[in-house]
Structure formats: structure tokens, C-alpha cells
Motif scaffolding. Sequence first.
Motif, PDB file in Angstrom:
ATOM      1  N   SER A 170      20.444  11.972   5.661  1.00 38.88           N
ATOM      2  CA  SER A 170      20.482  12.826   4.935  1.00 38.88           C
ATOM      3  C   SER A 170      20.947  12.236   4.040  1.00 38.88           C
ATOM      4  O   SER A 170      20.323  11.573   3.511  1.00 38.88           O
ATOM      5  N   ALA A 171      20.847  13.499   3.208  1.00 36.99           N
ATOM      6  CA  ALA A 171      20.815  12.959   0.917  1.00 36.99           C
ATOM      7  C   ALA A 171      22.015  12.611   1.270  1.00 36.99           C
ATOM      8  O   ALA A 171      22.047  11.590   0.364  1.00 36.99           O
ATOM      9  N   GLU A 172      23.153  13.009   2.084  1.00 41.80           N
ATOM     10  CA  GLU A 172      24.276  12.609   1.293  1.00 41.80           C
ATOM     11  C   GLU A 172      24.707  10.552   1.623  1.00 41.80           C
ATOM     12  O   GLU A 172      24.965   9.984   1.141  1.00 41.80           O
ATOM     13  N   GLU A 173      24.276  10.608   2.753  1.00 40.19           N
ATOM     14  CA  GLU A 173      23.286   8.893   3.534  1.00 40.19           C
ATOM     15  C   GLU A 173      22.488   8.084   2.335  1.00 40.19           C
ATOM     16  O   GLU A 173      23.169   6.946   1.966  1.00 40.19           O
ATOM     17  N   VAL A 174      22.287   8.998   1.794  1.00 37.71           N
ATOM     18  CA  VAL A 174      20.796   8.138   0.737  1.00 37.71           C
ATOM     19  C   VAL A 174      21.563   8.752  -0.392  1.00 37.71           C
ATOM     20  O   VAL A 174      21.110   6.510  -1.744  1.00 37.71           O
ATOM     21  N   ARG A 175      22.739   9.683  -1.034  1.00 29.95           N
ATOM     22  CA  ARG A 175      23.138   9.090  -1.417  1.00 29.95           C
ATOM     23  C   ARG A 175      24.011   7.812  -1.989  1.00 29.95           C
ATOM     24  O   ARG A 175      24.043   7.089  -2.694  1.00 29.95           O
ATOM     25  N   GLN A 176      24.904   7.297  -0.698  1.00 28.20           N
ATOM     26  CA  GLN A 176      26.096   6.478  -0.078  1.00 28.20           C
ATOM     27  C   GLN A 176      25.440   5.526  -0.489  1.00 28.20           C
ATOM     28  O   GLN A 176      25.846   4.746  -1.200  1.00 28.20           O
ATOM     29  N   ASN A 232       0.856  -1.421   0.323  1.00 26.20           N
ATOM     30  CA  ASN A 232      -0.332  -0.113   0.037  1.00 26.20           C
ATOM     31  C   ASN A 232       0.814   1.264   0.123  1.00 26.20           C
ATOM     32  O   ASN A 232       1.244   1.378   1.391  1.00 26.20           O
ATOM     33  N   PRO A 233       1.074   2.208  -1.123  1.00 27.45           N
ATOM     34  CA  PRO A 233       1.521   2.970  -0.767  1.00 27.45           C
ATOM     35  C   PRO A 233       1.742   4.176  -0.193  1.00 27.45           C
ATOM     36  O   PRO A 233       2.935   4.548   0.368  1.00 27.45           O
ATOM     37  N   GLU A 234       0.568   4.146   0.844  1.00 33.99           N
ATOM     38  CA  GLU A 234       0.552   5.124   1.601  1.00 33.99           C
ATOM     39  C   GLU A 234       1.583   5.126   3.297  1.00 33.99           C
ATOM     40  O   GLU A 234       1.846   5.637   3.222  1.00 33.99           O
ATOM     41  N   TYR A 235       1.051   3.656   3.514  1.00 31.96           N
ATOM     42  CA  TYR A 235       1.506   3.050   4.328  1.00 31.96           C
ATOM     43  C   TYR A 235       2.930   2.089   4.118  1.00 31.96           C
ATOM     44  O   TYR A 235       3.922   3.561   4.656  1.00 31.96           O
ATOM     45  N   ASN A 236       3.661   2.425   2.669  1.00 24.84           N
ATOM     46  CA  ASN A 236       4.689   1.968   2.974  1.00 24.84           C
ATOM     47  C   ASN A 236       5.316   3.467   2.570  1.00 24.84           C
ATOM     48  O   ASN A 236       6.872   3.416   3.527  1.00 24.84           O
ATOM     49  N   SER A 237       5.185   4.436   2.519  1.00 25.84           N
ATOM     50  CA  SER A 237       5.595   5.580   2.336  1.00 25.84           C
ATOM     51  C   SER A 237       6.252   6.236   4.008  1.00 25.84           C
ATOM     52  O   SER A 237       6.814   7.386   4.026  1.00 25.84           O
ATOM     53  N   ILE A 238       4.910   5.688   5.390  1.00 30.65           N
ATOM     54  CA  ILE A 238       5.127   5.919   6.241  1.00 30.65           C
ATOM     55  C   ILE A 238       7.060   5.137   6.991  1.00 30.65           C
ATOM     56  O   ILE A 238       7.708   5.651   7.958  1.00 30.65           O
ATOM     57  N   LEU A 239       6.879   3.766   6.304  1.00 33.12           N
ATOM     58  CA  LEU A 239       7.486   2.751   6.861  1.00 33.12           C
ATOM     59  C   LEU A 239       8.923   2.864   6.748  1.00 33.12           C
ATOM     60  O   LEU A 239       9.892   2.632   7.012  1.00 33.12           O
ATOM     61  N   ARG A 240       9.422   3.975   4.937  1.00 33.00           N
ATOM     62  CA  ARG A 240      10.990   3.641   4.927  1.00 33.00           C
ATOM     63  C   ARG A 240      11.543   4.965   4.337  1.00 33.00           C
ATOM     64  O   ARG A 240      10.207   5.605   3.588  1.00 33.00           O
ATOM     65  N   THR A 241      12.211   5.455   3.894  1.00 36.01           N
ATOM     66  CA  THR A 241      12.721   6.230   3.216  1.00 36.01           C
ATOM     67  C   THR A 241      12.432   5.866   1.467  1.00 36.01           C
ATOM     68  O   THR A 241      12.813   4.179   1.103  1.00 36.01           O
TER      69      THR A 241
END
Length: 453
Positions: A324-330, A282-291
Motif C-alpha cells: 500500500s501507499a502507507e506502507e511505502v510512506r513508512q 537497466n531501467p526497464e528490468y529494474n521497474s519489474i524487479l522492485r517498487t
Amino acid sequence: MSEPDRQLAHDIFKQLIEINTTDSVGNVTTAADAMRQRLLAAGFPPDDLQLLGPNDRKKNLVARYRGRPGSTLKPVLIICHVDVVEARREDWTTDPFIFTEKDGFFYGRGTQDMKDADAAVVTSFIRMKREGFVPDRDIILALTADEEGGKSNGVDWLLTNHRDLVDAAFALNPDAGGLTTVDGKPLILTVEATEKTYADFHVTATNPGGHSSLPRKDNAMYELAHALLRLEASPFPFELNEVTRAEIKTYSQMVPKQEAADMRAILRTPPSKVALARLSTNPEYNSILRTTCVATMETAGHAPNALPGRAEANVNCRILPGHSAEEVRQDLIRLFNDKALTVDYVTDAGMVMGKGSERKSAPPPPLNPQVFKPLEATVAAMWPGIKIMPEMEPGASDSIYTMAAGIPSYGFSGMGIDRGDERAHGRDERIRADSYYKGVQFEYLYLKALASQ
Ligand SMILES: [Zn+2]
């Protein structure tokens, strides 16, 4: 609410709607100054009404309602943007900049987002002042520019240039969260207590290219495609915080049986993997559960008969608080595991950088009882039985600035919007007249409860 108070709430709302505050041709200063005049007339000292900003069209009003002298409580800050999204007369049934009353509704640009709440707070300030109410701490109202767009975001500018004027123990933002109604009847009040942050990344594969009659193993488009398929197959890890825990707990009391059981199962330690997988569909729940990170745009190649020299995708991420954005980029670089690919961060201004912002949005602090106790009392008085649900906003509001400045921020208002009638940013924006007046009364009762603890 007395008849004169209703009239006051009506007139302020009408005045704000009819001052065009769009970025293109509008003027935020005119609206901020009009509210300054009203507060001045109500007896606020001129020194407590500061009109200031980076240029003539984008001045913000900072109004300070003085609390009990000698109070040791830090002030509370209310942030309210007065700018609105563009609206074209030809798209609308009525003139978006004429306050129109029709069939029990008020029409006009900003009736939902968020001149309704702006007017409610200004009306409440005037009513409380007239009664001689003295809050137990200072209440600061910032009416600000450029939340919807433009280059002069008022909240950001005030925090950077006049921190002393707006410094607070916590902030309230009526632009986020809110009261959902059905045919004007309240259903649930959501309180935004944290937000995800927004980041775009460019994933690029390059290749010497060549003639398409002589294909080789290496191919920029295939490389990019492989990377994106990895992204599809590997969602970011499940992670909860104070707010999303409370949110899921409240949800579990309202949804069908299987979903409710799944929600309880992911709140346990360790969380149930099966339940998590089911909820994640479920996209709505999924958006709460993770980046979340998702491919949103792609460009590649330069001729039908040539091997592509370059293939590029935009990957849009909504990042959980605490990262952070850098963490996600890595994370993306590790996931793609392909040295031939580059992963760049794109700034809000559209600049492409080899490194992401290191700024982490703070993980949400525990839900503050100084905010929630008076909220529960006010909701119980106005709408008994209505649930209050803390939530994490997957989008972003001006709270992003106050939160980044270390000021915990809570988003809610009592302006009821019917489910399915969300018209913010759209055409024929409107609010029920009755819902508006109730929202005004809610703001007044809440502020008094908040400042009498
Ligand atoms: Zn808004």
C-alpha cells in the motif's frame, strides 16, 4: 472475414472515430448510444443494453450477451474506454476527428487508443449474434468514460454504483498489453496480468531560517538533499510475483546471452546478487524487479540572501502489487531517518495527507487457464509461433479498478502496432488497415474460444 463483415468493422470504427469523445468538448454518451443502437438493431434486447452514468456527457454502455440458460459459470467482463485524449487540428496532418484512410493506414484520434478495440468487440458481438452463437457464460461489454482524464471514470463508477451489472469471474481489458509488430508482421503478444500502483509523496524540511550572512548547521535544503541521496543509494527490495516470474522467464528466451543468464540466476533461490545488480542498471528490468521511488520535483528557499525556511521534494513511487501507499510512506520515513522531515502522501486529487492510502493492490493470482488456453489456441491459429508474454504494467490502466474490486484482469488485444510507431496520445495517431482487420478477427475468434470451453 467476409466482405460485409469487413465493411461492418470499418463502418463502426469510422463512426467511433468521428464522434469526438474528449473530456473538453466531446461526448462519451453519444458514442456509447451509437453502439447501443447498433447492438439493438442486431437483436440484443433493450434490457441488456444499459446506458448509465453520473451525468449526461459521461454515460457508459453496459451490454450483456446472454450465455447458455442455466450456466453456472460467472460472466466475463470486457472493459473498453471510449473517451480519447485531446487532439488539436493544427498539430495534426489530417483532421483527428475525421476517419482518414491513407497509404494503407487509418488515421484519427483513438485509432490506437482504443477505438480500434472498441469497434472490434462491438463487431464481434454483432457477428456472433447473427450466427446464433450462444456463449457458455454471459459476456459483458462495458464501454466507458474518462479513462484518459476527467472526473467520471466509468469503470470506477459502475463498480461502485452497479456492481451487479458488471460483476464477473475475471475481466479483459484490450487497452493494456498488446501485439507488437514489425512492418505489420507480429513479433510478440504481451498480456498485462497485474499493475503497479502510482503514488506521490511530498518530503518537506522546514527551518526557522534567518540571514544568509550567518549560516548555521541546520539548513532545510541540506536536510532535504541528504534525504534524497539516501533514496538514491537504497533501492527498494527485490520482489517477484507470479506474473513477473513468467515475464522474466519469457524475456530470458529472447535477450542476449549474459542477460539471459542473469535472468535465470535471479529466478533461482536464493537469487544471485551479482546478476540482480547487473539487471537493475537497466531501467526497464529494474521497474519489474522492485517498487521504485524517485525524486521528480523540488522547490526551496524564498530569497537569495536568506536561509531557506522550507525545502520540498516530490517523490514519485510505482508500487508493486501487494503493498500500500502507507506502507511505502513508512518505508521512506525509516529510510530518511530524520525526525525533522515530514513525508506526506498526495492523493490523486492533489490533496496532501499525513497518511497514505492503506489500499493494497492484490498480489496477482495464478494465470487463469480459462483466459490463457483459448488465447494460446487463437494465437496459434492466427500467428503460429508467436510468443505470449505475461507482464506487469509499470503504469496504470482501468484494470486498477477491476483488480481492486477483486476481479482478476488481463490486458491484451490483437491490434498490431509497429514497434516504434506507438502514437497513442500523440499526433497523427494511426493503425495499419490490415492490422486493424486482423485485430477484429482475433477478437471474434478469441471470444468464441473463450466462451466455448
Ligand atoms: Zn487507453
